[in-house]
Design an enzyme around this catalytic site. Structure first.
Site, PDB file in Angstrom:
ATOM      1  N   TYR A 138       0.819  -1.218   0.000  1.00 48.55           N
ATOM      2  CA  TYR A 138       0.000   0.000   0.000  1.00 48.55           C
ATOM      3  C   TYR A 138       0.849   1.264   0.000  1.00 48.55           C
ATOM      4  O   TYR A 138       0.400   2.327  -0.431  1.00 48.55           O
ATOM      5  CB  TYR A 138      -0.907   0.042   1.239  1.00 48.55           C
ATOM      6  CG  TYR A 138      -2.137  -0.818   1.121  1.00 48.55           C
ATOM      7  CD1 TYR A 138      -2.075  -2.081   0.568  1.00 48.55           C
ATOM      8  CD2 TYR A 138      -3.364  -0.353   1.578  1.00 48.55           C
ATOM      9  CE1 TYR A 138      -3.198  -2.866   0.465  1.00 48.55           C
ATOM     10  CE2 TYR A 138      -4.493  -1.136   1.482  1.00 48.55           C
ATOM     11  CZ  TYR A 138      -4.405  -2.388   0.928  1.00 48.55           C
ATOM     12  OH  TYR A 138      -5.528  -3.165   0.825  1.00 48.55           O
ATOM     13  N   LYS A 188       2.899 -15.320   2.905  1.00 46.43           N
ATOM     14  CA  LYS A 188       3.032 -16.140   1.699  1.00 46.43           C
ATOM     15  C   LYS A 188       4.523 -16.420   1.514  1.00 46.43           C
ATOM     16  O   LYS A 188       5.129 -16.089   0.482  1.00 46.43           O
ATOM     17  CB  LYS A 188       2.414 -15.376   0.512  1.00 46.43           C
ATOM     18  CG  LYS A 188       2.331 -16.147  -0.783  1.00 46.43           C
ATOM     19  CD  LYS A 188       1.277 -17.230  -0.814  1.00 46.43           C
ATOM     20  CE  LYS A 188       1.339 -17.990  -2.130  1.00 46.43           C
ATOM     21  NZ  LYS A 188       0.490 -19.198  -2.135  1.00 46.43           N
ATOM     22  N   ASP A 220      -3.307 -18.079   1.256  1.00 51.17           N
ATOM     23  CA  ASP A 220      -4.339 -18.793   0.492  1.00 51.17           C
ATOM     24  C   ASP A 220      -5.002 -19.867   1.360  1.00 51.17           C
ATOM     25  O   ASP A 220      -6.225 -20.004   1.382  1.00 51.17           O
ATOM     26  CB  ASP A 220      -3.767 -19.384  -0.815  1.00 51.17           C
ATOM     27  CG  ASP A 220      -2.462 -20.139  -0.630  1.00 51.17           C
ATOM     28  OD1 ASP A 220      -1.870 -20.086   0.469  1.00 51.17           O
ATOM     29  OD2 ASP A 220      -2.016 -20.805  -1.592  1.00 51.17           O
ATOM     30  N   ASP A 244      -6.405  -6.761   4.837  1.00 58.13           N
ATOM     31  CA  ASP A 244      -7.543  -6.080   4.212  1.00 58.13           C
ATOM     32  C   ASP A 244      -8.508  -7.115   3.657  1.00 58.13           C
ATOM     33  O   ASP A 244      -9.722  -7.078   3.906  1.00 58.13           O
ATOM     34  CB  ASP A 244      -7.012  -5.163   3.093  1.00 58.13           C
ATOM     35  CG  ASP A 244      -8.095  -4.306   2.467  1.00 58.13           C
ATOM     36  OD1 ASP A 244      -9.146  -4.105   3.117  1.00 58.13           O
ATOM     37  OD2 ASP A 244      -7.896  -3.842   1.329  1.00 58.13           O
ATOM     38  N   ASP A 248     -12.349  -8.601   5.418  1.00 53.15           N
ATOM     39  CA  ASP A 248     -13.640  -8.558   4.715  1.00 53.15           C
ATOM     40  C   ASP A 248     -14.256  -9.954   4.709  1.00 53.15           C
ATOM     41  O   ASP A 248     -15.459 -10.121   4.925  1.00 53.15           O
ATOM     42  CB  ASP A 248     -13.465  -8.103   3.254  1.00 53.15           C
ATOM     43  CG  ASP A 248     -13.685  -6.610   3.080  1.00 53.15           C
ATOM     44  OD1 ASP A 248     -13.265  -5.855   3.974  1.00 53.15           O
ATOM     45  OD2 ASP A 248     -14.268  -6.203   2.056  1.00 53.15           O
TER      46      ASP A 248
HETATM   47  C1  IPM Z   1     -10.331  -0.831   4.648  1.00 56.13           C
HETATM   48  C2  IPM Z   1     -10.608  -0.265   3.290  1.00 56.13           C
HETATM   49  C3  IPM Z   1      -9.471   0.668   2.883  1.00 56.13           C
HETATM   50  C4  IPM Z   1      -8.207  -0.171   2.848  1.00 56.13           C
HETATM   51  C5  IPM Z   1      -9.677   1.418   1.559  1.00 56.13           C
HETATM   52  C6  IPM Z   1     -10.951   2.222   1.560  1.00 56.13           C
HETATM   53  C7  IPM Z   1      -8.499   2.298   1.228  1.00 56.13           C
HETATM   54  O1  IPM Z   1     -10.787  -1.293   2.369  1.00 56.13           O
HETATM   55  O2  IPM Z   1     -10.187  -0.063   5.601  1.00 56.13           O
HETATM   56  O3  IPM Z   1     -10.255  -2.054   4.762  1.00 56.13           O
HETATM   57  O4  IPM Z   1      -7.911  -0.785   1.823  1.00 56.13           O
HETATM   58  O5  IPM Z   1      -7.506  -0.189   3.847  1.00 56.13           O
HETATM   59 MG    MG Z   2     -10.933  -3.210   3.216  1.00 56.65          MG
END
Ligand code: IPM
Ligand code: MG
Length: 354
Positions: A138, A188, A220, A244, A248
């Site tokens: 990032y 990884k 993975d 990240d 999710d």
């Molecule tokens: C998160 C989001 C952010 C990230 C984006 C919006 C930049 O997905 O906080 O997980 O990738 O960190």
């Molecule tokens: Mg995110």
């Protein structure tokens, strides 16, 4: 003593969900919080031409903690990268040195039916994902898009220094000590040198935590194990991009991404608190979003920055009660429960505090 909170609603559903968390905090006057709002993301670009306006960064630096909604929206996708909302979020994390991102994935028993997995797979689920937040691909340099050999190439750099790995590993081990004493480091290392170093440093740090059972998993496989048998995990520590993605994924185990709060902490537990979900432009302004992840983020703020465990639990218990009473926003609605709007959910939590 009054504590100052920088409130950064951001874009999309950000203002609606943040308003509910603010309402909950205001219902607890004994906390002595002073809240001040500022623009970030697309809202920062619209008002000041910058996704992280200087005044916003100044307020965030001066505040004891930051409460954030979400950033981003399709109307900003064509802007130059440095002007995009997401860049404002990444910059504030970097500027405030918020390197440790705590993302608890917890299943409230009432939501077992909302999970995409079978109830027996997710019931009792309680995982803490510790995501490194200020390094990795990032932020790594060089990055860009350029023409090489007559065609465009896009490139980023995955990079971690040992000090970056060490400090986030320590946070994860400390958290594991307070929980089930199990830590899984996800990388990884079978392919990436960056991961090889990550793993080595985590093993070094583990020497200081003989009581914590450390394991290692390729990302993975971790993605697979998270849906196969998520209850094998206690604490997971991983880099920025893997964290990240996996957070999710883990959110779905808990019923809805609208349920997952987060804390992003610096060396001194100053923090920024935000739901892990995005700005959901498709439902923005409709008062239907789930504000619980943001309300639970406010609870995390009390716990981690202000060391106020009792009031953190008070908010969490209010959320529990509301769910037990069958109150649901659309994302977690199932037959037989009561569907409410975003602001009604906020009101219900406030009522349950009493
Ligand atoms: C998160 C989001 C952010 C990230 C984006 C919006 C930049 O997905 O906080 O997980 O990738 O960190
Ligand atoms: Mg995110």
């Amino acid at each position: 003593m009054t504590k100052k909170i920088a409130v950064l609603p951001g874009d999309g559903i950000g203002p609606e969900i943040v308003a509910q968390a603010v309402k909950v905090l205001q219902a607890m006057p004994e906390l002595n919080l002073e809240m001040e709002e500022a623009a970030i993301g697309g809202a920062g670009y619209d008002t000041a031409g910058d996704p992280l306006p200087e005044a916003t960064l100044k307020l965030a630096r001066e505040a004891d903690a930051v409460l954030l909604g979400a950033v981003g929206g399709p109307q900003y996708d064509k802007l130059d990268r440095p002007l995009r909302p997401e860049r404002g979020l990444l910059r504030i994390r970097k500027e405030l040195n918020l390197f440790a991102n705590l993302r608890p994935a917890l299943l409230y028993p009432e939501l077992a039916d909302s999970s995409s997995l079978k109830p027996e797979v997710v019931s009792g689920l309680d995982i803490m994902i510790v995501r490194e937040l200020t390094g990795d691909v990032y932020f790594g340099q060089p990055r860009g898009i350029e023409v090489r050999n007559g065609e465009r190439v896009g490139f980023n750099t995955m990079i971690y220094s040992e000090s970056e790995v060490r400090r986030v590993a320590r946070v994860a081990f400390d958290i594991a000590m307070k929980r089930g004493k199990k830590l899984c480091s996800v990388e990884k290392a079978n392919v990436l040198e960056c991961s090889e170093l990550w793993k080595e440093v985590v093993i070094e740090v583990s020497k200081g935590y003989p009581e914590v059972e450390l394991s290692h998993m390729y990302v993975d496989n971790a993605a697979m194990q998270l849906v196969k048998w998520p209850k094998q995990f206690d604490v997971i520590v991983t880099g920025n991009i893997f964290g990240d993605i996996l957070s999710d994924q883990a959110s779905m185990l808990s019923g809805s991404i609208g349920m997952l709060p987060s804390a992003s902490l610096d060396e001194n537990n100053k923090g920024m608190y935000e739901p892990i979900h995005g700005s959901a432009p498709d439902i923005a302004g409709k008062n239907v979003a789930n504000p619980l992840a943001t309300i639970l983020s406010a609870a995390m703020m009390l716990r981690y920055t202000f060391g106020d465990e009792a009031n953190a639990q008070r908010i969490e218990q209010a959320v529990r009660k509301v769910l037990a009473d069958g109150v649901r926003t659309a994302d977690i609605y199932t037959a037989g429960t009561k569907k409410v709007s975003c602001s009604e959910m906020g009101d219900a939590v406030v009522a349950a505090l009493k």
